[in-house]
Enzyme design. Structure first.
Site, PDB file in Angstrom:
ATOM      1  N   ASP A 198      -1.428   6.775   6.279  1.00 47.99           N
ATOM      2  CA  ASP A 198      -2.628   5.796   6.286  1.00 47.99           C
ATOM      3  C   ASP A 198      -2.706   5.081   7.223  1.00 47.99           C
ATOM      4  OD1 ASP A 198      -4.282   3.966   5.123  1.00 47.99           O
ATOM      5  OD2 ASP A 198      -3.209   3.437   3.396  1.00 47.99           O
TER       6      ASP A 198
ATOM      7  N   LYS B 265     -12.335  -2.000   7.907  1.00 48.73           N
ATOM      8  CA  LYS B 265     -11.690  -2.977   8.808  1.00 48.73           C
ATOM      9  C   LYS B 265     -11.906  -2.498  10.238  1.00 48.73           C
ATOM     10  CE  LYS B 265      -7.964  -2.682   5.188  1.00 48.73           C
ATOM     11  NZ  LYS B 265      -8.037  -3.880   4.805  1.00 48.73           N
TER      12      LYS B 265
ATOM     13  N   TRP C  88       0.774  -0.979  -0.076  1.00 50.28           N
ATOM     14  CA  TRP C  88      -0.100  -0.142  -0.107  1.00 50.28           C
ATOM     15  C   TRP C  88       0.886   1.336   0.310  1.00 50.28           C
ATOM     16  CZ3 TRP C  88      -4.317  -1.293  -1.839  1.00 50.28           C
ATOM     17  CH2 TRP C  88      -4.747  -2.702  -1.525  1.00 50.28           C
TER      18      TRP C  88
END
Length: 365
Positions: free
Chosen positions: A176, A200, A106
């Site tokens: 992030d 999540k 990511w």
């Protein structure tokens, strides 16, 4: 009416488990929300009833994360992936550089998107070690006049997590936190911008939370499309266009659930206990199970490991599925096994999986 179906042991990496009590409340309110005769999905986002839902979610997040008034909380769309572009569009100005700490897939994607908009560099990287660890804070390389420093707090694919964050001084620190926000207490004041997809730990997919310092907002580029300006959403309380109203409602209920459990300190202790079940099974296996992450960088959210052979791993995953454990396959890019023990995954699920691991080893050693 309560749900009567049996619940799976849901270890999906995202969208992931939601608290049962939140799902039951949503079920009860689905057709008639607060006596309106409408579902929350049918309410106008300009209505007073929805505005209460919206603002309550903002205030709950402020309360749980101890977010100062010097920050704006935004509810956006497009997931963390859109943030990969929005951040450099807004804050990577000509003549400036931005540093990216490379700790997994990511962060690679965030870096690739940022390259389209300006000058970016690797502030540190653990790629040479197959992303088994997190760089030491004092090993990060960046300059005081850089536009910002970006990191990914938890790496879902490789199972690593930052334990301490850098004090970047005047360089805006951007994170992030999609896969570990709300899983433990953090010092928000260290960051100029935090972003996280909800799917999540925060709620269902479709909502992206952005926590941004007001002084950073004032420094943003102005010659970009209206919808891609953070200022547009800050000035309109994230109601410039129609927001994902049901997702925000669910996010607010998840935040209430976290508060009822005792807040982030209680959640953190619970997450440590859940992860310990799995890591203990790995560490006591005499290398029957091999954890991917270095021990001092292990994630409490995503526990990644392999078995001795591909054949044994395939058998393990097949039997896990037969036993009702869902989402245990590793990410398609690297394979292996992964247990995602996000906030809403019950303690009993991790205990049951640990017992399955031990039993499988006994029968296959």
């Amino acid at each position: 009416m309560k749900l009567q179906v049996p619940r799976a042991y849901n270890f999906n990496a995202g969208p992931s488990a939601l608290p049962l009590s939140v799902l039951e409340k949503a079920q009860a309110e689905l057709i008639d929300f607060r006596g309106t005769g409408m579902s929350v999905m049918e309410l106008s986002h300009r209505s007073r009833t929805y505005e209460e839902v919206h603002n309550q979610a903002i205030n709950s997040l402020k309360d749980l994360l101890s977010i100062p008034d010097s920050y704006e909380i935004l509810f956006l769309q497009g997931g963390a992936s859109l943030q990969f572009s929005m951040i450099p569009m807004n804050f990577l100005k000509s003549g400036k550089k931005a540093g990216y700490v490379m700790t997994g897939s990511w962060s690679e994607k965030a870096f690739s998107e940022a390259k389209l908009f300006g000058d970016v560099f690797h502030a540190a990287s653990t790629k040479d070690g197959n992303y088994r660890g997190i760089p030491k804070v004092d090993h990060l390389k960046y300059d005081v006049d850089d536009a910002y420093l970006h990191l990914t707090s938890n790496n879902t694919i490789y199972g690593t997590q930052w334990k301490d964050f850098p004090d970047s001084g005047d360089v805006p620190l951007i994170a992030d936190m999609s896969s570990d926000i709300l899983s433990k207490p953090i010092d928000v004041n260290k960051f100029s911008l935090i972003y996280a997809g909800a799917q999540k730990n925060l709620g269902p997919s479709g909502v992206t939370v952005v926590i941004i310092r007001k002084d950073l907002l004032e420094q943003a580029n102005t010659s970009i499309p209206t919808m891609l300006k953070y200022s547009t959403h800050a000035k309109n309380n994230s109601l410039y266009n129609t927001p994902p109203t049901f997702g925000i409602y669910m996010l607010g209920e998840v935040l209430n659930w976290v508060r009822e459990l005792g807040g982030l300190t209680a959640i953190s202790q619970r997450n440590e206990q859940k992860a310990k079940f799995i890591y203990d099974a790995i560490d006591s296996s005499n290398d029957f199970y091999a954890g991917h992450a270095e021990k001092d960088c292990r994630s409490l959210m995503n526990i990644t490991f392999n078995l001795k052979t591909a054949e044994l791993e395939k058998k393990f995953l097949e039997q896990a599925k037969q036993e009702g454990f869902v989402g245990v396959n590793g990410h398609r890019s690297i394979g292996g096994c992964r247990v995602s023990s996000y906030n809403a995954v019950p303690l009993e699920a991790c205990q049951a999986f640990s017992e399955f691991m031990i039993d499988f080893q006994t029968k296959n050693s």
